[in-house]
Design an enzyme around this catalytic site. Structure first.
Site, PDB file in Angstrom:
ATOM      1  N   ALA A  11       0.820  -1.220   0.000  1.00 43.19           N
ATOM      2  CA  ALA A  11       0.000   0.000   0.000  1.00 43.19           C
ATOM      3  C   ALA A  11       0.850   1.264   0.000  1.00 43.19           C
ATOM      4  O   ALA A  11       0.535   2.245   0.652  1.00 43.19           O
ATOM      5  CB  ALA A  11      -0.981  -0.017   1.187  1.00 43.19           C
ATOM      6  N   HIS A  47       5.516   4.610  -4.109  1.00 40.34           N
ATOM      7  CA  HIS A  47       6.971   4.803  -4.054  1.00 40.34           C
ATOM      8  C   HIS A  47       7.385   6.095  -4.740  1.00 40.34           C
ATOM      9  O   HIS A  47       6.722   6.548  -5.674  1.00 40.34           O
ATOM     10  CB  HIS A  47       7.665   3.621  -4.736  1.00 40.34           C
ATOM     11  CG  HIS A  47       7.443   2.315  -4.035  1.00 40.34           C
ATOM     12  ND1 HIS A  47       8.144   1.955  -2.912  1.00 40.34           N
ATOM     13  CD2 HIS A  47       6.576   1.304  -4.289  1.00 40.34           C
ATOM     14  CE1 HIS A  47       7.731   0.761  -2.512  1.00 40.34           C
ATOM     15  NE2 HIS A  47       6.778   0.340  -3.326  1.00 40.34           N
ATOM     16  N   SER A  69       5.726  -4.564  -7.979  1.00 39.81           N
ATOM     17  CA  SER A  69       6.123  -3.255  -7.471  1.00 39.81           C
ATOM     18  C   SER A  69       7.093  -2.606  -8.449  1.00 39.81           C
ATOM     19  O   SER A  69       7.971  -3.290  -8.973  1.00 39.81           O
ATOM     20  CB  SER A  69       6.805  -3.410  -6.116  1.00 39.81           C
ATOM     21  OG  SER A  69       7.193  -2.149  -5.646  1.00 39.81           O
TER      22      SER A  69
END
Lengths: 478, 416
Positions: free
Chosen positions: A46, A49, A335
């Site tokens: 969550a 970045h 990610s």
């Protein structure tokens, strides 16, 4: 006949759907599950970045940095919780210090703003609980925390309001290329000029139905602990230096005030292996203790695992299949996929444009989505006004998170509303607190049963088959 | 809105406290209950065994509650149900919420906290595995069966031998479910002996000590659990795994006093009990805020909750009338060897010459003595064949003939 068919209603599918809904296009999203945001989107760190991590020149780097800057407006428009709290990468030895400088340089190349190397004192000053052996840290001011499933749900609702169709419980079982694409689910077929594959862990299977250029999705599991709101460990997202397997174990507050610890990284075959393991959780805790020594793990309220949909490439696969015009893969979105999602959507629109799809702006596009009222955030006066209008806001159903019946009814009744216990939980957090639904689940089921006009026994927790009750008790007790 | 006394929670503690305050001359009392009816968890405890100490009778939970609810009504004590207290301040302002009144502030001269406790969950004990449906805390399952009228499963494994788990083993069996086993990580049960006999032994349900659930299988609904024996550090021993096919896992792994509200008022919590530090008058560190029942420490018999609640009700009445003593010597109780905690933690003997100490041992001890010392001097020693953590112990201390000085320490210990 659709202009664009999107397969998968996770954060990527919903981001693209919402972006396409700005234009005069006939768009439909097919989702195999009974709710949006029910795969990797619901179980991850969550984090938004900053973008210093992904290697310069990759799609990951470019789309992360672009995406990061889009969240303020997006979350304001869609009424989604988002906080730019900043992140720290901690360094504990010279090797780590070296890594920090490499990350810093890479971040500057990627165009990340507000990156700083902090001294030990500066780190301890803003994060008094971190391990005192810390030597320095890379501070990225632009990193943030978000409600990832709230985001996807909001995107889906807004896309729906702007004319995108959603078909839940619609697993794609085959795709045929005729003059257009024909996409088959168990009971229906859909024709579309363009197909966008956002099937996450199953993106390889969908690709295989169309293209000879294969790739393989490798589920990489990450396990997490979630701690009670009364625990306050850190103020920022706390990373350790990245390893070959990724950004490592982090400790972060969540947008709702819990503390999240994880993930580990383990490559698997099973695309459904969202189970946690004793070893995995042990590793997460032991590793996290390097960042913060004193972790009150007895205050854990749940543990969970998510699967990253990675490929053997080091980058996202976002392109039109070379052997199949009009079929666009958006695959390997591990990610920073969540951080990049809004930018990925724009990038996919560009691909569609260059593949010949004509874009004409709608003049009645509604860019705002009204979220569910959060009763506990209201002032004394606002609370009373709301209860006067609708007395169901005067009835607390979930004690731990202070969620009212009014909020739950809204979660069920709104477009693409909740139909399951977990669907309610993801939308309004009933059952998300320290008692984990012990007190409120009978009440929430009662409300679901009443609103959806189904029997109590037919209410499910989450996926198909996750029944909760097995039938009425005997009429008389012997 | 202004009241002399606000009682938060309409379970056995709140009911008895409100009645006692009324009997001690307090008229303007409001009792607040969050559920649809008064009685608290007793309403779902349809088995009997309640009231043996107080009424010398075996009552069911609802029967026990009804006796107090009737008195409350006879005495015209004001109460509201379906009402949640969202906040309390140290100035004894109580913020309540319900459908009729909306969000309101109530000012009280005294407050009694009687919110009870909640169950520890799977997350709290970090059981790994999938997260399918079919995992219930024992109390939630009990509510589904006894209040809502639904069964929760057909083949059941129960983790933890707390009383609710034991009661539910019998209840589920009577409803036609198969209870495969009760699994307990400790070498002893945390439940009452009588429940082990009446709920497990009478139904041939195996109880496995020093075992725990180490994995949960099933992606939608529970399909099975893996149980293993644990070593002395509670780590599972490789090679001892047993797979039980089941559709339900019930958890009876402990209760936690529910003090989120207390903390908002600045009440200090004792780590040993997870409840407020209290005096002989059941007063917390915040003047005029009292606490009683499972919010203070988890009881195994409701009778003791009632006794403790009466103490709180009586003391709150004194406080409101200005007769609760603050002067005089105070002593502190200390859990010595073998004792997990002692309640009350502080005693002002000006308020009570005779005090009942509630406490629990930390392990099973056989042929031992429970000893109370005032500093070095043994003032009471009671022989016991067996004491277990599952059964709360009580000792009455008469301070009238003792020479007490400020900050004297009262130790409770197990002597083997």
């Amino acid at each position: 006949m659709y202009d664009v068919l999107i397969i998968g209603a996770g954060i990527i599918g919903t981001s693209i759907a919402r972006e396409l809904s700005k234009y005069n296009l006939k768009v439909c999203v097919l989702e195999k599950d009974n709710d949006v945001a029910n795969g990797t989107t619901k179980a991850n760190s969550a984090i938004i970045h900053a973008g210093y991590d992904a290697k310069n020149g990759t799609l990951k780097a470019r789309l992360n940095v672009l995406g990061n800057q889009m969240f303020d407006k997006l979350c304001r428009d869609l009424d989604v919780p988002f906080k730019r709290i900043g992140s720290l990468v901690l360094a504990f030895d010279d090797n780590d210090l070296n890594t920090l400088h490499k990350l810093y340089d890479n971040g500057i190349k990627n165009g990340v703003k507000d990156l700083y190397i902090l001294s030990k004192e500066e780190v301890i000053n803003i994060e008094p609980n971190v391990n005192k052996t810390v030597k320095a840290a890379l501070y990225a001011k632009t990193a943030g925390i978000i409600g990832p499933f709230e985001m996807a749900i909001a995107l889906a609702e807004n896309a729906y309001e702007n004319g995108v169709e959603f078909r839940l419980n619609s697993e794609v079982i085959d795709i045929k290329k005729e003059d257009v694409y024909v996409v088959y689910t168990k009971n229906e077929k859909f024709k579309a000029r363009y197909v966008v594959n956002c099937a996450g862990l199953y993106a390889d299977k969908i690709n295989d139905m169309v293209s000879k250029n294969r790739f393989k999705i490798i589920p990489r599991r990450g396990e997490y602990y979630l701690l009670d709101k009364s625990v306050k460990l850190v103020n920022h997202i706390i990373f350790q230096c990245p390893t070959k397997l990724g950004k490592g174990v982090l400790i972060t507050p969540t947008v709702h005030g819990n503390t999240l610890i994880g993930p580990n990284a383990e490559d698997l075959e099973d695309k459904e292996a969202i189970n946690t393991t004793r070893e995995g959780l042990r590793f997460v805790l032991d590793t996290a203790k390097k960042s913060v020594e004193d972790i009150p793990i007895g205050m854990s309220i749940t543990n969970f695992a998510g699967l990253r949909a990675r490929t053997e490439l080091d980058d996202f696969i976002i392109k039109e299949a070379e052997d199949s015009k009009g079929f666009i893969n958006v695959a390997g979105i591990e990610s920073p996929g969540l951080s990049a999602a809004p930018a990925i959507a724009l990038y996919v629109l560009d691909i569609l444009k260059s593949s010949g799809l004509e874009f004409v702006r709608k003049n009645n596009f509604k860019n705002k989505r009204k979220g569910i009222i959060k009763f506990s955030d209201l002032s004394f006066e606002e609370k009373n006004e709301l209860i006067k209008k609708d007395s169901r806001y005067g009835r607390i159903i979930c004690r731990c998170e202070e969620i009212t019946e009014g909020e739950i009814v809204d979660a069920i009744r709104r477009p693409l509303g909740a139909t399951t216990l977990d669907g309610v939980k993801r939308r309004v957090r009933a059952g998300m607190g320290r008692c984990q639904g012990g007190f409120c689940s009978p009440r929430v089921m009662e409300i679901l049963s009443r609103e959806l006009k189904v029997k109590m026994e037919d209410i499910i927790k989450d996926h198909e088959g996750s029944y909760i009750l097995t039938g009425p008790t005997k009429k008389e007790v012997d | 809105m202004q009241y002399d006394l606000v009682v938060i929670g309409g379970g056995p503690a709140g009911l008895a406290a409100a009645i006692e305050a009324k009997e001690n001359g307090i008229d303007k009392i409001l009792l607040i209950e969050r559920d649809r009816e008064l009685g608290g968890i007793l309403q779902q405890c349809i088995h009997n065994g309640f009231g043996l100490h107080i009424f010398k009778q075996q009552l069911t939970g609802p029967e026990y509650a009804e006796r107090f609810i009737n008195i409350l009504k006879e005495k015209n004590i004001e109460y509201i149900t379906n009402t949640m207290v969202l906040d309390i301040t140290d100035k004894k302002e109580v913020y309540i919420l319900n459908e009729k009144l909306g969000y309101k502030k109530i000012n009280a001269k005294a407050v009694i906290l009687a919110m009870g406790c909640r169950e520890r969950t799977r997350g709290a004990i970090s059981i790994p595995g999938f997260r399918p449906s079919g995992i219930f805390t024992a109390g939630t399952a009990q509510r589904f069966l006894n209040i809502e009228g639904y069964m929760v499963g057909k083949k059941v494994v129960i983790l933890g031998s707390g009383d609710i788990g034991l009661i539910m083993a019998r209840r589920l069996t009577l409803e036609g479910a198969k209870v495969i086993a009760v699994v307990e990580i400790m070498p002893y049960s945390t439940g009452l002996t009588r429940n082990i006999v009446q709920c497990l032994k009478d139904f041939n349900i195996p109880l496995l000590f020093e075992h725990t659930v180490i994995d949960i299988k099933g992606k939608s609904r529970v399909e099975g659990v893996v149980v293993a024996k644990v070593d002395e550090n509670k780590n599972p021993i490789k090679g001892t795994e047993i797979y039980y096919e089941c559709d339900t896992l019930l958890l009876s792994v402990g209760l936690i006093p529910e003090n989120e509200l207390s903390k908002k008022a600045g009440v200090i919590i004792d780590k040993r009990t997870s409840g407020p530090f209290v005096t002989e008058s059941m007063e917390t560190n915040i003047e005029g805020i009292f606490a009683c029942g499972n919010v203070v420490h988890v009881h195994d018999l409701v009778d003791y909750v009632t006794l403790e609640a009466k103490r709180a009700g009586k003391a709150a009445a004194k406080y409101i009338k200005g007769t609760l003593r603050r002067d005089g010597v105070k002593i502190i109780t200390i859990n010595g060897k073998g004792i997990r905690y002692v309640v009350p933690q502080i005693i002002n003997i000006n308020n009570s010459k005779e005090v009942t100490l509630f406490f629990r041992v930390d392990n099973i001890y056989k042929d031992c003595k429970l000893e109370v010392r005032l500093n070095e001097k043994v003032i009471k020693s009671i022989k016991k064949d067996k004491v277990t953590p599952g059964e709360m112990e009580t000792i009455n201390i008469d301070f009238s003939k003792l020479d007490i000085k400020q900050d004297d320490k009262l130790f409770v210990e197990v002597k083997e």
